[in-house]
Write a protein that holds these residues in place. Sequence first.
Motif, PDB file in Angstrom:
ATOM      1  N   GLN A 168       3.163   5.805  -3.005  1.00  0.00           N
ATOM      2  CA  GLN A 168       4.349   6.510  -3.502  1.00  0.00           C
ATOM      3  C   GLN A 168       4.303   6.711  -5.014  1.00  0.00           C
ATOM      4  O   GLN A 168       4.781   7.719  -5.538  1.00  0.00           O
ATOM      5  CB  GLN A 168       5.601   5.716  -3.116  1.00  0.00           C
ATOM      6  CG  GLN A 168       6.911   6.457  -3.331  1.00  0.00           C
ATOM      7  CD  GLN A 168       8.101   5.621  -2.904  1.00  0.00           C
ATOM      8  OE1 GLN A 168       8.630   4.828  -3.658  1.00  0.00           O
ATOM      9  NE2 GLN A 168       8.507   5.787  -1.643  1.00  0.00           N
ATOM     10  N   LEU A 169       3.692   5.757  -5.730  1.00  0.00           N
ATOM     11  CA  LEU A 169       3.655   5.830  -7.195  1.00  0.00           C
ATOM     12  C   LEU A 169       2.363   6.445  -7.733  1.00  0.00           C
ATOM     13  O   LEU A 169       2.177   6.518  -8.948  1.00  0.00           O
ATOM     14  CB  LEU A 169       3.820   4.426  -7.787  1.00  0.00           C
ATOM     15  CG  LEU A 169       5.205   3.784  -7.618  1.00  0.00           C
ATOM     16  CD1 LEU A 169       5.180   2.332  -8.065  1.00  0.00           C
ATOM     17  CD2 LEU A 169       6.251   4.566  -8.394  1.00  0.00           C
ATOM     18  N   THR A 170       1.463   6.847  -6.838  1.00  0.00           N
ATOM     19  CA  THR A 170       0.192   7.425  -7.279  1.00  0.00           C
ATOM     20  C   THR A 170       0.378   8.883  -7.676  1.00  0.00           C
ATOM     21  O   THR A 170       0.946   9.675  -6.906  1.00  0.00           O
ATOM     22  CB  THR A 170      -0.870   7.313  -6.171  1.00  0.00           C
ATOM     23  OG1 THR A 170      -1.102   5.933  -5.892  1.00  0.00           O
ATOM     24  CG2 THR A 170      -2.181   7.963  -6.607  1.00  0.00           C
ATOM     25  N   LEU A 176      10.518   0.801  -2.286  1.00  0.00           N
ATOM     26  CA  LEU A 176      10.153   2.056  -1.633  1.00  0.00           C
ATOM     27  C   LEU A 176      11.328   3.024  -1.565  1.00  0.00           C
ATOM     28  O   LEU A 176      11.144   4.237  -1.510  1.00  0.00           O
ATOM     29  CB  LEU A 176       9.634   1.777  -0.222  1.00  0.00           C
ATOM     30  CG  LEU A 176       8.223   1.190  -0.141  1.00  0.00           C
ATOM     31  CD1 LEU A 176       7.950   0.669   1.263  1.00  0.00           C
ATOM     32  CD2 LEU A 176       7.185   2.231  -0.539  1.00  0.00           C
ATOM     33  N   ASN A 177      12.545   2.489  -1.575  1.00  0.00           N
ATOM     34  CA  ASN A 177      13.732   3.335  -1.506  1.00  0.00           C
ATOM     35  C   ASN A 177      14.172   3.871  -2.863  1.00  0.00           C
ATOM     36  O   ASN A 177      15.018   4.748  -2.951  1.00  0.00           O
ATOM     37  CB  ASN A 177      14.902   2.557  -0.871  1.00  0.00           C
ATOM     38  CG  ASN A 177      14.643   2.255   0.596  1.00  0.00           C
ATOM     39  OD1 ASN A 177      14.008   3.044   1.281  1.00  0.00           O
ATOM     40  ND2 ASN A 177      15.141   1.120   1.069  1.00  0.00           N
ATOM     41  N   VAL A 178      13.582   3.331  -3.952  1.00  0.00           N
ATOM     42  CA  VAL A 178      13.927   3.787  -5.294  1.00  0.00           C
ATOM     43  C   VAL A 178      13.241   5.111  -5.570  1.00  0.00           C
ATOM     44  O   VAL A 178      12.055   5.290  -5.280  1.00  0.00           O
ATOM     45  CB  VAL A 178      13.504   2.745  -6.364  1.00  0.00           C
ATOM     46  CG1 VAL A 178      13.739   3.288  -7.765  1.00  0.00           C
ATOM     47  CG2 VAL A 178      14.285   1.459  -6.167  1.00  0.00           C
ATOM     48  N   SER A 180       0.834  -1.208   0.000  1.00  0.00           N
ATOM     49  CA  SER A 180       0.000   0.000   0.000  1.00  0.00           C
ATOM     50  C   SER A 180       0.865   1.253   0.000  1.00  0.00           C
ATOM     51  O   SER A 180       0.551   2.238  -0.668  1.00  0.00           O
ATOM     52  CB  SER A 180      -0.928   0.010   1.223  1.00  0.00           C
ATOM     53  OG  SER A 180      -1.836  -1.069   1.160  1.00  0.00           O
ATOM     54  N   MET A 181       1.970   1.218   0.731  1.00  0.00           N
ATOM     55  CA  MET A 181       2.887   2.363   0.764  1.00  0.00           C
ATOM     56  C   MET A 181       3.505   2.586  -0.613  1.00  0.00           C
ATOM     57  O   MET A 181       3.655   3.722  -1.070  1.00  0.00           O
ATOM     58  CB  MET A 181       3.984   2.114   1.807  1.00  0.00           C
ATOM     59  CG  MET A 181       3.494   2.185   3.240  1.00  0.00           C
ATOM     60  SD  MET A 181       4.768   1.683   4.445  1.00  0.00           S
ATOM     61  CE  MET A 181       6.009   2.957   4.162  1.00  0.00           C
TER      62      MET A 181
END
Length: 258
Positions: free
Chosen positions: A195-197, A249-251, A190-191
């Motif tokens: 982040q990509l939304t 998530l770190n990218v 979900s995170m």
Amino acid sequence: MRAMWKGSIGFGLVNIPVRMYVATEESSIPFVQLDKKTNSRVRYKKVSESTGKELFQEDIVRAYQMGEDYVIVEDADFQKAAPEKIDHLEITQFINEKEIDAVYYEKPYYLEPDKMGAKAYVLLRDALKKENKAALGPLVYHNKEWICLIKPLRKVLVMHRLRFTDEIRSEAGIVVPDTAIKPEELKMASMLIGQLTKPFKPEDYKDTYSEKLMKVIEAKAKGKPTGKPLKVAHNATTVDLMEKLKASLNVKHTKKAS
């Protein structure tokens, strides 16, 4: 653009004369087939099964196979099955577009008003915008019935051809394992989605494959070397799923989609 259909839209007792245009075009590169030995074009002919002779369009009739027999279907037969009003789309209901799943959408068309119907066209367009609704209705086109959705797009009305329910194949037979997902894995996914939304911008997406392929073809025509080794994307395993989610998530996702 050349109109592919001229007719009218029925909006209650209001009749709106319109012309219909194809709204999309394929971005793929058109290829031809050649004889491998002579490089001459490969052509296809319509040949009679019994005589082996080539047939032309005026020699061909339509038929429906029933068992081992064929029933010849003539233009008059199509007319008997046609609606009372030809070249007419009667709006039968209004809906919230979100109620229609994307799998039902087939192809979009632009609708242009005739001068005599311009005011009624604008009225329908603005009313749909105001109510945030779309219109539904049937249309018989080239001896086939369409179910059509009409919605506003900027200054024009766009008609989407929808698929009928019996044209959608069942998902039965598609195997999806009943796998348990850990709460922390779902939270991490979900995170990543958050982040990509971002807002959808269609201009960010282009057919880069066709562009690159065209460059390869042009280079080959000039006798230049082309191509790079392909990278193979292997199937992901679920063993290191959490680690892959954390790494994702770190990218920094700064590159535009292409």
